[in-house]
Motif scaffolding. Structure first.
Motif, PDB file in Angstrom:
ATOM      1  N   TRP A  28       0.854  -1.185   0.000  1.00  0.00           N
ATOM      2  CA  TRP A  28       0.000   0.000   0.000  1.00  0.00           C
ATOM      3  C   TRP A  28       0.890   1.235   0.000  1.00  0.00           C
ATOM      4  O   TRP A  28       1.918   1.268   0.678  1.00  0.00           O
ATOM      5  CB  TRP A  28      -0.907   0.014   1.223  1.00  0.00           C
ATOM      6  N   ALA A  29       0.493   2.249  -0.746  1.00  0.00           N
ATOM      7  CA  ALA A  29       1.205   3.525  -0.765  1.00  0.00           C
ATOM      8  C   ALA A  29       0.395   4.538   0.035  1.00  0.00           C
ATOM      9  O   ALA A  29      -0.801   4.712  -0.204  1.00  0.00           O
ATOM     10  CB  ALA A  29       1.381   4.021  -2.196  1.00  0.00           C
ATOM     11  N   ILE A  30       1.050   5.190   0.971  1.00  0.00           N
ATOM     12  CA  ILE A  30       0.413   6.213   1.789  1.00  0.00           C
ATOM     13  C   ILE A  30       1.130   7.527   1.480  1.00  0.00           C
ATOM     14  O   ILE A  30       2.324   7.667   1.727  1.00  0.00           O
ATOM     15  CB  ILE A  30       0.498   5.870   3.282  1.00  0.00           C
ATOM     16  N   GLY A  66      -7.161  -4.922   8.562  1.00  0.00           N
ATOM     17  CA  GLY A  66      -8.123  -3.897   8.186  1.00  0.00           C
ATOM     18  C   GLY A  66      -7.522  -2.510   8.247  1.00  0.00           C
ATOM     19  O   GLY A  66      -6.300  -2.327   8.316  1.00  0.00           O
ATOM     20  N   MET A  67      -8.413  -1.547   8.252  1.00  0.00           N
ATOM     21  CA  MET A  67      -8.024  -0.146   8.268  1.00  0.00           C
ATOM     22  C   MET A  67      -7.117   0.188   9.453  1.00  0.00           C
ATOM     23  O   MET A  67      -6.196   0.992   9.340  1.00  0.00           O
ATOM     24  CB  MET A  67      -9.313   0.686   8.289  1.00  0.00           C
ATOM     25  N   GLU A  68      -7.381  -0.461  10.600  1.00  0.00           N
ATOM     26  CA  GLU A  68      -6.557  -0.187  11.779  1.00  0.00           C
ATOM     27  C   GLU A  68      -5.080  -0.472  11.529  1.00  0.00           C
ATOM     28  O   GLU A  68      -4.212   0.211  12.054  1.00  0.00           O
ATOM     29  CB  GLU A  68      -7.059  -0.960  13.001  1.00  0.00           C
ATOM     30  N   ALA A  69      -4.776  -1.469  10.719  1.00  0.00           N
ATOM     31  CA  ALA A  69      -3.375  -1.766  10.399  1.00  0.00           C
ATOM     32  C   ALA A  69      -2.802  -0.712   9.460  1.00  0.00           C
ATOM     33  O   ALA A  69      -1.627  -0.360   9.552  1.00  0.00           O
ATOM     34  CB  ALA A  69      -3.259  -3.157   9.779  1.00  0.00           C
ATOM     35  N   LEU A  70      -3.633  -0.213   8.561  1.00  0.00           N
ATOM     36  CA  LEU A  70      -3.156   0.773   7.587  1.00  0.00           C
ATOM     37  C   LEU A  70      -2.846   2.113   8.244  1.00  0.00           C
ATOM     38  O   LEU A  70      -1.918   2.802   7.840  1.00  0.00           O
ATOM     39  CB  LEU A  70      -4.194   0.945   6.469  1.00  0.00           C
ATOM     40  N   ILE A  71      -3.606   2.487   9.270  1.00  0.00           N
ATOM     41  CA  ILE A  71      -3.360   3.776   9.912  1.00  0.00           C
ATOM     42  C   ILE A  71      -2.532   3.658  11.201  1.00  0.00           C
ATOM     43  O   ILE A  71      -2.347   4.635  11.915  1.00  0.00           O
ATOM     44  CB  ILE A  71      -4.672   4.542  10.183  1.00  0.00           C
ATOM     45  N   ALA A  72      -2.018   2.484  11.487  1.00  0.00           N
ATOM     46  CA  ALA A  72      -1.202   2.293  12.695  1.00  0.00           C
ATOM     47  C   ALA A  72       0.063   3.150  12.619  1.00  0.00           C
ATOM     48  O   ALA A  72       0.733   3.185  11.592  1.00  0.00           O
ATOM     49  CB  ALA A  72      -0.825   0.825  12.838  1.00  0.00           C
ATOM     50  N   ASN A 138      -2.762  16.595   3.743  1.00  0.00           N
ATOM     51  CA  ASN A 138      -3.770  15.715   3.154  1.00  0.00           C
ATOM     52  C   ASN A 138      -3.112  14.354   3.024  1.00  0.00           C
ATOM     53  O   ASN A 138      -1.948  14.256   2.640  1.00  0.00           O
ATOM     54  CB  ASN A 138      -4.215  16.210   1.779  1.00  0.00           C
ATOM     55  N   GLN A 139      -3.864  13.302   3.329  1.00  0.00           N
ATOM     56  CA  GLN A 139      -3.310  11.950   3.255  1.00  0.00           C
ATOM     57  C   GLN A 139      -4.220  11.052   2.429  1.00  0.00           C
ATOM     58  O   GLN A 139      -5.446  11.196   2.466  1.00  0.00           O
ATOM     59  CB  GLN A 139      -3.114  11.373   4.652  1.00  0.00           C
ATOM     60  N   ARG A 140      -3.583  10.137   1.694  1.00  0.00           N
ATOM     61  CA  ARG A 140      -4.323   9.190   0.853  1.00  0.00           C
ATOM     62  C   ARG A 140      -3.567   7.881   0.849  1.00  0.00           C
ATOM     63  O   ARG A 140      -2.332   7.862   0.759  1.00  0.00           O
ATOM     64  CB  ARG A 140      -4.427   9.729  -0.566  1.00  0.00           C
ATOM     65  N   ALA A 141      -4.300   6.774   0.932  1.00  0.00           N
ATOM     66  CA  ALA A 141      -3.673   5.446   0.857  1.00  0.00           C
ATOM     67  C   ALA A 141      -4.374   4.645  -0.231  1.00  0.00           C
ATOM     68  O   ALA A 141      -5.597   4.649  -0.333  1.00  0.00           O
ATOM     69  CB  ALA A 141      -3.797   4.713   2.184  1.00  0.00           C
ATOM     70  N   THR A 142      -3.578   3.981  -1.058  1.00  0.00           N
ATOM     71  CA  THR A 142      -4.110   3.107  -2.113  1.00  0.00           C
ATOM     72  C   THR A 142      -3.238   1.859  -2.210  1.00  0.00           C
ATOM     73  O   THR A 142      -2.031   1.906  -1.956  1.00  0.00           O
ATOM     74  CB  THR A 142      -4.119   3.806  -3.490  1.00  0.00           C
TER      75      THR A 142
END
Length: 146
Positions: A28-30, A66-72, A138-142
């Motif tokens: 994933w790219a953040i 889930g999302m919690e791992a991505l925003i950890a 601004n932040q974006r993850a894909t």
């Protein structure tokens, strides 16, 4: 001090208590893009140069995460999660992150998410030796691959 703080801010994508839908495993790219910056002692022309600049880092998610791992938050940043909620396609998070010198900074993040990633904003506030600072990102993850 500013260089370390800026690096920490771009590496912040952060955790949660409420389970969000699983995201596809893989890379994933953040991306964090500076929207506004007010840092005492930093020349205004440098702040203007940083506005609009983006920094991207990668995070690998495992199956079932889930999302919690991505925003950890990155453990190296030693941020403490003060408040966090991930539910119903929205996330809110407040972090306290130490600086090498001076008082910790507070990071407030919020946005929306779905199975393809998230879009949101992070506002960093704190006090430097020269006064109050504020940085808005601004932040974006894909997902970018396996």
């Amino acid at each position: 001090m500013f260089r370390q703080l800026a690096a920490a801010l771009f590496l912040l994508p952060c955790a949660t208590l409420a389970a969000a839908p699983a995201l596809a495993p893989g890379s994933w790219a953040i991306t964090s893009t500076t929207v506004a910056m007010s840092v005492p002692g930093l020349p205004r022309f440098m702040a203007r140069m940083m506005e609009g600049k983006s920094k991207t880092h990668r995070k690998r998610l495992l199956a079932g995460h889930g999302m919690e791992a991505l925003i950890a938050p990155d453990p190296k940043e030693r941020c403490h999660i003060d408040v966090q909620r991930v539910a119903d396609g929205k996330y809110n998070q407040t972090l306290t992150c130490p600086q090498k010198r001076g008082q910790p900074v507070q990071v407030v993040r919020s946005g929306t998410y779905d199975g393809t990633g998230f879009v949101g904003r992070a506002t960093v506030t704190g006090t430097t030796a020269k006064g109050s600072m504020r940085i808005v990102l601004n932040q974006r993850a894909t997902r970018v691959g396996d």
